[in-house]
Motif scaffolding. Structure first.
Motif, PDB file in Angstrom:
ATOM      1  N   TYR A   1     -56.743  29.986 -48.483  1.00 33.47           N
ATOM      2  CA  TYR A   1     -56.130  28.991 -47.328  1.00 33.47           C
ATOM      3  C   TYR A   1     -56.773  28.543 -45.758  1.00 33.47           C
ATOM      4  CZ  TYR A   1     -51.528  26.820 -46.232  1.00 33.47           C
ATOM      5  OH  TYR A   1     -50.732  25.481 -46.390  1.00 33.47           O
ATOM      6  N   PHE A   2     -57.121  27.297 -46.003  1.00 32.90           N
ATOM      7  CA  PHE A   2     -57.332  27.535 -44.237  1.00 32.90           C
ATOM      8  C   PHE A   2     -56.897  26.282 -43.766  1.00 32.90           C
ATOM      9  CE2 PHE A   2     -61.128  28.175 -47.404  1.00 32.90           C
ATOM     10  CZ  PHE A   2     -61.403  28.924 -46.379  1.00 32.90           C
ATOM     11  N   LYS A   3     -55.940  27.063 -42.353  1.00 31.13           N
ATOM     12  CA  LYS A   3     -55.053  25.921 -41.870  1.00 31.13           C
ATOM     13  C   LYS A   3     -55.585  24.523 -41.116  1.00 31.13           C
ATOM     14  CE  LYS A   3     -52.483  29.265 -41.551  1.00 31.13           C
ATOM     15  NZ  LYS A   3     -50.956  30.406 -40.501  1.00 31.13           N
ATOM     16  N   GLU A   4     -54.895  23.796 -41.035  1.00 34.68           N
ATOM     17  CA  GLU A   4     -55.016  22.395 -40.425  1.00 34.68           C
ATOM     18  C   GLU A   4     -56.877  22.337 -40.308  1.00 34.68           C
ATOM     19  OE1 GLU A   4     -53.783  22.827 -36.152  1.00 34.68           O
ATOM     20  OE2 GLU A   4     -51.852  22.831 -37.241  1.00 34.68           O
ATOM     21  N   ILE A   5     -57.743  22.193 -41.263  1.00 35.98           N
ATOM     22  CA  ILE A   5     -58.772  22.577 -41.897  1.00 35.98           C
ATOM     23  C   ILE A   5     -59.812  20.248 -41.406  1.00 35.98           C
ATOM     24  CG2 ILE A   5     -59.362  22.278 -43.862  1.00 35.98           C
ATOM     25  CD1 ILE A   5     -61.372  24.819 -43.384  1.00 35.98           C
ATOM     26  N   GLY A   6     -58.257  19.459 -41.988  1.00 38.65           N
ATOM     27  CA  GLY A   6     -58.611  18.179 -42.244  1.00 38.65           C
ATOM     28  C   GLY A   6     -57.742  17.342 -41.674  1.00 38.65           C
ATOM     29  N   SER A   7     -58.098  15.976 -41.412  1.00 37.68           N
ATOM     30  CA  SER A   7     -57.468  15.046 -40.637  1.00 37.68           C
ATOM     31  C   SER A   7     -57.351  13.982 -41.721  1.00 37.68           C
ATOM     32  CB  SER A   7     -57.771  14.931 -38.797  1.00 37.68           C
ATOM     33  OG  SER A   7     -56.845  14.516 -38.235  1.00 37.68           O
ATOM     34  N   LYS A   8     -56.490  13.482 -41.888  1.00 37.80           N
ATOM     35  CA  LYS A   8     -56.431  11.993 -41.756  1.00 37.80           C
ATOM     36  C   LYS A   8     -54.511  11.896 -42.087  1.00 37.80           C
ATOM     37  CE  LYS A   8     -56.980  10.171 -46.468  1.00 37.80           C
ATOM     38  NZ  LYS A   8     -57.715  10.336 -48.056  1.00 37.80           N
ATOM     39  N   PHE A   9     -54.558  10.521 -42.173  1.00 39.62           N
ATOM     40  CA  PHE A   9     -53.790   9.961 -42.079  1.00 39.62           C
ATOM     41  C   PHE A   9     -52.715   9.962 -40.666  1.00 39.62           C
ATOM     42  CE2 PHE A   9     -53.266   9.834 -47.040  1.00 39.62           C
ATOM     43  CZ  PHE A   9     -53.538   8.134 -46.241  1.00 39.62           C
TER      44      PHE A   9
ATOM     45  N   TYR B   1     -58.871  13.769 -61.580  1.00 40.99           N
ATOM     46  CA  TYR B   1     -58.255  12.558 -60.563  1.00 40.99           C
ATOM     47  C   TYR B   1     -57.660  12.012 -61.947  1.00 40.99           C
ATOM     48  CZ  TYR B   1     -60.943  13.919 -56.369  1.00 40.99           C
ATOM     49  OH  TYR B   1     -61.062  14.355 -55.115  1.00 40.99           O
ATOM     50  N   LEU B   2     -56.402  11.474 -62.164  1.00 40.25           N
ATOM     51  CA  LEU B   2     -55.706  10.638 -62.907  1.00 40.25           C
ATOM     52  C   LEU B   2     -55.462   9.696 -62.555  1.00 40.25           C
ATOM     53  CD1 LEU B   2     -53.568  13.632 -64.812  1.00 40.25           C
ATOM     54  CD2 LEU B   2     -56.019  12.486 -65.328  1.00 40.25           C
ATOM     55  N   LYS B   3     -55.434   8.652 -63.307  1.00 39.91           N
ATOM     56  CA  LYS B   3     -54.909   6.861 -62.704  1.00 39.91           C
ATOM     57  C   LYS B   3     -53.308   7.475 -62.317  1.00 39.91           C
ATOM     58  CE  LYS B   3     -57.289   3.823 -65.717  1.00 39.91           C
ATOM     59  NZ  LYS B   3     -56.749   1.876 -66.255  1.00 39.91           N
ATOM     60  N   PRO B   4     -52.830   7.160 -61.548  1.00 41.50           N
ATOM     61  CA  PRO B   4     -51.238   6.797 -61.000  1.00 41.50           C
ATOM     62  C   PRO B   4     -50.495   7.351 -61.902  1.00 41.50           C
ATOM     63  CG  PRO B   4     -52.220   6.102 -59.136  1.00 41.50           C
ATOM     64  CD  PRO B   4     -53.321   5.950 -60.446  1.00 41.50           C
ATOM     65  N   ASP B   5     -50.508   6.424 -62.744  1.00 42.06           N
ATOM     66  CA  ASP B   5     -49.510   6.203 -63.970  1.00 42.06           C
ATOM     67  C   ASP B   5     -49.738   7.331 -65.434  1.00 42.06           C
ATOM     68  OD1 ASP B   5     -51.515   4.716 -65.000  1.00 42.06           O
ATOM     69  OD2 ASP B   5     -50.279   2.782 -65.622  1.00 42.06           O
ATOM     70  N   CYS B   6     -50.973   7.951 -64.873  1.00 45.16           N
ATOM     71  CA  CYS B   6     -50.783   9.484 -66.347  1.00 45.16           C
ATOM     72  C   CYS B   6     -51.132  10.158 -65.089  1.00 45.16           C
ATOM     73  CB  CYS B   6     -52.296   8.919 -66.416  1.00 45.16           C
ATOM     74  SG  CYS B   6     -52.905   7.472 -67.554  1.00 45.16           S
ATOM     75  N   THR B   7     -50.336  10.910 -64.343  1.00 38.12           N
ATOM     76  CA  THR B   7     -50.088  11.799 -63.784  1.00 38.12           C
ATOM     77  C   THR B   7     -48.637  12.200 -64.339  1.00 38.12           C
ATOM     78  OG1 THR B   7     -48.618  11.262 -62.133  1.00 38.12           O
ATOM     79  CG2 THR B   7     -50.852  11.274 -61.752  1.00 38.12           C
TER      80      THR B   7
ATOM     81  N   TYR C   1     -58.466   4.944 -55.155  1.00 36.78           N
ATOM     82  CA  TYR C   1     -57.004   4.611 -54.982  1.00 36.78           C
ATOM     83  C   TYR C   1     -56.287   6.186 -53.994  1.00 36.78           C
ATOM     84  CZ  TYR C   1     -51.730   5.555 -55.478  1.00 36.78           C
ATOM     85  OH  TYR C   1     -50.108   5.884 -55.305  1.00 36.78           O
ATOM     86  N   TYR C   2     -56.506   6.929 -54.461  1.00 37.02           N
ATOM     87  CA  TYR C   2     -56.754   8.773 -53.525  1.00 37.02           C
ATOM     88  C   TYR C   2     -57.377   8.665 -51.602  1.00 37.02           C
ATOM     89  CZ  TYR C   2     -54.701   9.849 -58.263  1.00 37.02           C
ATOM     90  OH  TYR C   2     -53.885  10.104 -59.149  1.00 37.02           O
ATOM     91  N   VAL C   3     -58.084   8.061 -51.930  1.00 39.73           N
ATOM     92  CA  VAL C   3     -58.961   7.720 -50.278  1.00 39.73           C
ATOM     93  C   VAL C   3     -57.897   7.592 -49.709  1.00 39.73           C
ATOM     94  CG1 VAL C   3     -60.706   7.207 -49.043  1.00 39.73           C
ATOM     95  CG2 VAL C   3     -61.090   8.243 -51.257  1.00 39.73           C
ATOM     96  N   LEU C   4     -57.220   5.731 -49.980  1.00 35.99           N
ATOM     97  CA  LEU C   4     -56.081   5.155 -49.270  1.00 35.99           C
ATOM     98  C   LEU C   4     -55.350   5.545 -49.316  1.00 35.99           C
ATOM     99  CD1 LEU C   4     -58.208   1.860 -50.202  1.00 35.99           C
ATOM    100  CD2 LEU C   4     -58.242   2.530 -48.215  1.00 35.99           C
TER     101      LEU C   4
ATOM    102  N   PHE D   1     -59.876  14.005 -49.295  1.00 37.03           N
ATOM    103  CA  PHE D   1     -60.398  14.122 -47.485  1.00 37.03           C
ATOM    104  C   PHE D   1     -60.714  13.154 -47.111  1.00 37.03           C
ATOM    105  CE2 PHE D   1     -58.816  17.898 -46.117  1.00 37.03           C
ATOM    106  CZ  PHE D   1     -57.113  18.391 -46.723  1.00 37.03           C
ATOM    107  N   HIS D   2     -61.779  11.965 -48.074  1.00 35.52           N
ATOM    108  CA  HIS D   2     -62.255  10.915 -47.459  1.00 35.52           C
ATOM    109  C   HIS D   2     -61.811   9.792 -47.110  1.00 35.52           C
ATOM    110  CE1 HIS D   2     -65.923  11.678 -50.522  1.00 35.52           C
ATOM    111  NE2 HIS D   2     -66.166  11.028 -49.727  1.00 35.52           N
ATOM    112  N   THR D   3     -61.640   9.622 -46.122  1.00 37.29           N
ATOM    113  CA  THR D   3     -60.811   8.588 -45.186  1.00 37.29           C
ATOM    114  C   THR D   3     -61.624   7.056 -45.142  1.00 37.29           C
ATOM    115  OG1 THR D   3     -62.469   8.598 -43.383  1.00 37.29           O
ATOM    116  CG2 THR D   3     -60.625  10.174 -43.402  1.00 37.29           C
ATOM    117  N   GLU D   4     -62.703   7.092 -45.888  1.00 39.53           N
ATOM    118  CA  GLU D   4     -62.922   5.325 -46.132  1.00 39.53           C
ATOM    119  C   GLU D   4     -63.013   5.839 -47.242  1.00 39.53           C
ATOM    120  OE1 GLU D   4     -63.011   3.345 -44.579  1.00 39.53           O
ATOM    121  OE2 GLU D   4     -62.317   4.599 -42.420  1.00 39.53           O
TER     122      GLU D   4
END
Length: 176
Positions: free
Chosen positions: A148-156, A93-99, A28-31, A37-40
């Motif tokens: 703090y690392f700037k622009e270290i990943g790319s997603k969406f 990692y929590l189910k979205p409705d448990c946050t 859920y968090y990936v997608l 930071f996984h994209t798949e």
């Protein structure tokens, strides 16, 4: 805090039967988010390798309420070099409705206690800078921002920053 109370939670070491639900939570968090930071999406085999790694110090736990999984918490190797053996990286990692119900904070306290029992000295958490809820969770619980690392990943289609937080939990006189 809502109807979920911290006393109603229990923690169980993740076993094979937990993996499909753990996989659903993580994917859920990936997608849908920049929490991962996984994209798949991961496969069940990949999740099994991550959760059931066989190392007695690096463990994963299901967060349960009345037998229902609310999420999971884990401690993994921070770096794969011997000098880092007293440091662990933690994730919740929590189910979205448990946050927003205190579940994450209870899980954090649980994994800190478990890490101390396993003789970890430092815990590290790395989160996307957009994940304000997680950033505040760690700050509220005595973690200090250590990197703090700037622009270290790319997603969406966006460049993303990460922040690392650390907390010293162990005996400061123990040095190998």
């Amino acid at each position: 805090m809502s109807d979920i109370t911290v006393t109603a939670l229990s923690f169980a070491e993740i076993r094979e039967e937990h993996l499909p639900e753990v996989l659903d939570i993580y994917n859920y968090y990936v997608l849908n988010t920049t929490v991962s930071f996984h994209t798949e999406p991961l496969s069940l085999t990949e999740m099994r390798q991550a959760m059931l790694n066989g190392d007695p110090r690096f463990k994963s736990f299901a967060i349960l309420r009345g037998g229902d999984m609310q999420g999971y918490v884990l401690i993994t190797r921070h770096k794969n070099k011997q000098a880092y053996d007293t440091s662990g990286e933690i994730s919740v990692y929590l189910k979205p409705d448990c946050t927003g119900r205190g579940v994450g904070e209870s899980a954090l306290h649980f994994i800190e206690k478990k890490a101390a029992e396993l003789e970890f000295h430092v815990l590290v958490a790395t989160v996307c800078s957009e994940n304000e809820r997680s950033r505040q969770l760690f700050l509220r619980n005595g973690y200090e921002q250590s990197a703090y690392f700037k622009e270290i990943g790319s997603k969406f289609g966006r460049r993303l920053d990460i922040a690392s937080y650390q907390k010293i939990i162990g005996n400061t006189s123990y040095i190998t």
